[in-house]
Design an enzyme around this catalytic site. Structure first.
Site, PDB file in Angstrom:
ATOM      1  N   ASP A  81       0.811  -1.226   0.000  1.00 56.72           N
ATOM      2  CA  ASP A  81       0.000   0.000   0.000  1.00 56.72           C
ATOM      3  C   ASP A  81       0.842   1.273   0.000  1.00 56.72           C
ATOM      4  O   ASP A  81       0.291   2.382   0.042  1.00 56.72           O
ATOM      5  CB  ASP A  81      -0.934   0.014   1.218  1.00 56.72           C
ATOM      6  CG  ASP A  81      -2.214  -0.786   0.982  1.00 56.72           C
ATOM      7  OD1 ASP A  81      -2.575  -1.002  -0.197  1.00 56.72           O
ATOM      8  OD2 ASP A  81      -2.852  -1.181   1.964  1.00 56.72           O
ATOM      9  N   HIS A 180     -11.645   7.358   3.628  1.00 52.24           N
ATOM     10  CA  HIS A 180     -10.711   8.476   3.811  1.00 52.24           C
ATOM     11  C   HIS A 180     -11.394   9.739   3.271  1.00 52.24           C
ATOM     12  O   HIS A 180     -12.143   9.675   2.292  1.00 52.24           O
ATOM     13  CB  HIS A 180      -9.431   8.273   2.973  1.00 52.24           C
ATOM     14  CG  HIS A 180      -8.370   7.451   3.637  1.00 52.24           C
ATOM     15  ND1 HIS A 180      -7.570   6.583   2.929  1.00 52.24           N
ATOM     16  CD2 HIS A 180      -7.940   7.385   4.925  1.00 52.24           C
ATOM     17  CE1 HIS A 180      -6.705   6.008   3.752  1.00 52.24           C
ATOM     18  NE2 HIS A 180      -6.913   6.481   4.971  1.00 52.24           N
ATOM     19  N   CYS A 283      -4.828   9.417  -3.850  1.00 51.86           N
ATOM     20  CA  CYS A 283      -4.135   8.549  -2.883  1.00 51.86           C
ATOM     21  C   CYS A 283      -2.678   8.336  -3.277  1.00 51.86           C
ATOM     22  O   CYS A 283      -1.839   8.111  -2.402  1.00 51.86           O
ATOM     23  CB  CYS A 283      -4.782   7.166  -2.820  1.00 51.86           C
ATOM     24  SG  CYS A 283      -6.504   7.189  -2.455  1.00 51.86           S
TER      25      CYS A 283
HETATM   26  C1  LIG Z   1      -8.310   7.905  -0.914  1.00 50.18           C
HETATM   27  N1  LIG Z   1      -7.695   6.826  -0.252  1.00 50.18           N
HETATM   28  C2  LIG Z   1      -8.522   5.769  -0.018  1.00 50.18           C
HETATM   29  C3  LIG Z   1      -6.416   6.956   0.152  1.00 50.18           C
HETATM   30  N2  LIG Z   1      -6.014   8.063   0.462  1.00 50.18           N
HETATM   31  N3  LIG Z   1      -5.624   5.892   0.285  1.00 50.18           N
HETATM   32  C4  LIG Z   1      -5.759   4.613  -0.236  1.00 50.18           C
HETATM   33  C5  LIG Z   1      -5.370   3.596   0.772  1.00 50.18           C
HETATM   34  C6  LIG Z   1      -5.588   2.196   0.324  1.00 50.18           C
HETATM   35  C7  LIG Z   1      -5.123   1.171   1.326  1.00 50.18           C
HETATM   36  N4  LIG Z   1      -5.349  -0.142   0.817  1.00 50.18           N
HETATM   37  C8  LIG Z   1      -5.818   1.334   2.659  1.00 50.18           C
HETATM   38  O1  LIG Z   1      -6.901   0.790   2.822  1.00 50.18           O
HETATM   39  O2  LIG Z   1      -5.291   1.968   3.551  1.00 50.18           O
END
Ligand SMILES: CN(C)C(=N)NCCC[C@H](N)C(=O)O
Length: 290
Positions: A81, A180, A283
């Site tokens: 990630d 998020h 992201c």
């Molecule tokens: C807008 N988003 C969702 C983000 N800013 N980050 C993505 C994070 C993805 C990671 N698998 C998690 O679930 O943390």
């Protein structure tokens, strides 16, 4: 005979001003989905790392073509990630407030990003409270919008206020698909003028928030673009704007039209493979504010 019909209303489209951006990105060389920490992640579905890298490269190339600067952090094996650099911290005026991840799988990313910030001349604040950086904190003009509900805690909002000395507005997310803040709000145009910030606007998905937060957003941003669930669900809001160009998913058709109507220039970049991890354009992009 005198014509009493009212004159047709002129549509005023504001002139948009492009601002220079400096971003931090991480090539998804180790990208895969091997655990589930959000509703989009399905380890049983195969991922194509080479495709993820090609799509990511298209985003990187787009930023450079638009004249922006991109710095890179080395990907670490076993931290798939890490490509979602927006979660690695929150940076204003050379100060990097580090991330402290909610889920064990991502915890080692926090120190890795802080090390990068230190090595690159940022003053680093080691966080006490659980927070996922720019995934949940968005600078709109001179105000920080801060999300909670799924990842960053309300206590991190107080810590953020102490670190940056800015107004922090807490917003509560209620739909697990939008876990998020940067999945539910896009910052479009903090325009800096000689006297400071001259205008700031956002786009958002209303029902991703509880009632109180919806009221706060409606009052503060009466001119905001409200997007449809369909556009939100393809991570249309998970976009990066330089005040003129807004990099968005090609699937967010309605949002694309709304942006054009307001005088922005939507630039379409498809990150479908990275969506399998529950992330999109924003992201993969952390803003480095000097
Ligand atoms: C807008 N988003 C969702 C983000 N800013 N980050 C993505 C994070 C993805 C990671 N698998 C998690 O679930 O943390």
């Amino acid at each position: 005979m005198q014509n009493t019909a009212p004159a047709p209303e002129a549509t005023v489209v504001e002139a948009r001003i492009q601002q220079h951006r400096r971003y931090l990105m991480c090539r998804p060389e180790h990208f895969t989905v091997s655990y589930t920490i959000n509703p989009w992640m399905e380890p049983a579905n195969p991922t194509d790392t080479a495709l993820a890298v090609r799509q990511w490269q298209a985003l990187y190339d787009t930023y450079l073509a638009l004249g922006h600067e991109v710095q890179l952090i080395d990907p670490i094996e076993g931290l798939p990630d890490m490509v979602y650099t927006a979660n690695g911290g929150f940076v204003i005026a050379g100060v990097a407030y580090g991330a402290k991840f909610r889920f064990q799988e991502r915890v080692p990313e926090g120190p890795a990003f802080m090390e990068w910030f230190r090595d690159n001349g940022y003053e680093v604040v080691d966080p006490r409270e659980v927070n996922e950086g720019e995934g949940d904190f968005l600078l709109v003009g001179d105000t920080i919008l801060a999300g909670t509900g799924f990842r960053s805690t309300g206590d991190s909002h107080s810590e953020l206020r102490d670190v940056f000395g800015k107004e922090v507005v807490s917003l509560t997310l209620v739909d697990p698909r939008f876990y998020h803040l940067d999945t539910a709000i896009a910052v479009l145009d903090p325009v800096q003028g000689p006297g400071g910030v001259e205008s700031a606007n956002i786009a958002y998905l209303e029902h991703a928030f509880d009632e109180r937060s919806q009221a706060v957003l409606a009052e503060r941003y009466p001119d905001a673009i409200r997007v449809s669930d369909a556009d939100g669900a393809v991570f249309g809001l998970n976009s990066a704007s330089d005040g003129l160009n807004v990099i968005i998913s090609p699937r967010a058709k309605g949002f694309e039209a709304q942006l054009r109507e307001r005088g922005y220039n939507p630039v379409l970049v498809d990150l479908s493979e990275l969506l399998l991890g529950g992330g999109g354009i924003k992201c993969c992009t952390l803003e480095l504010r000097r």
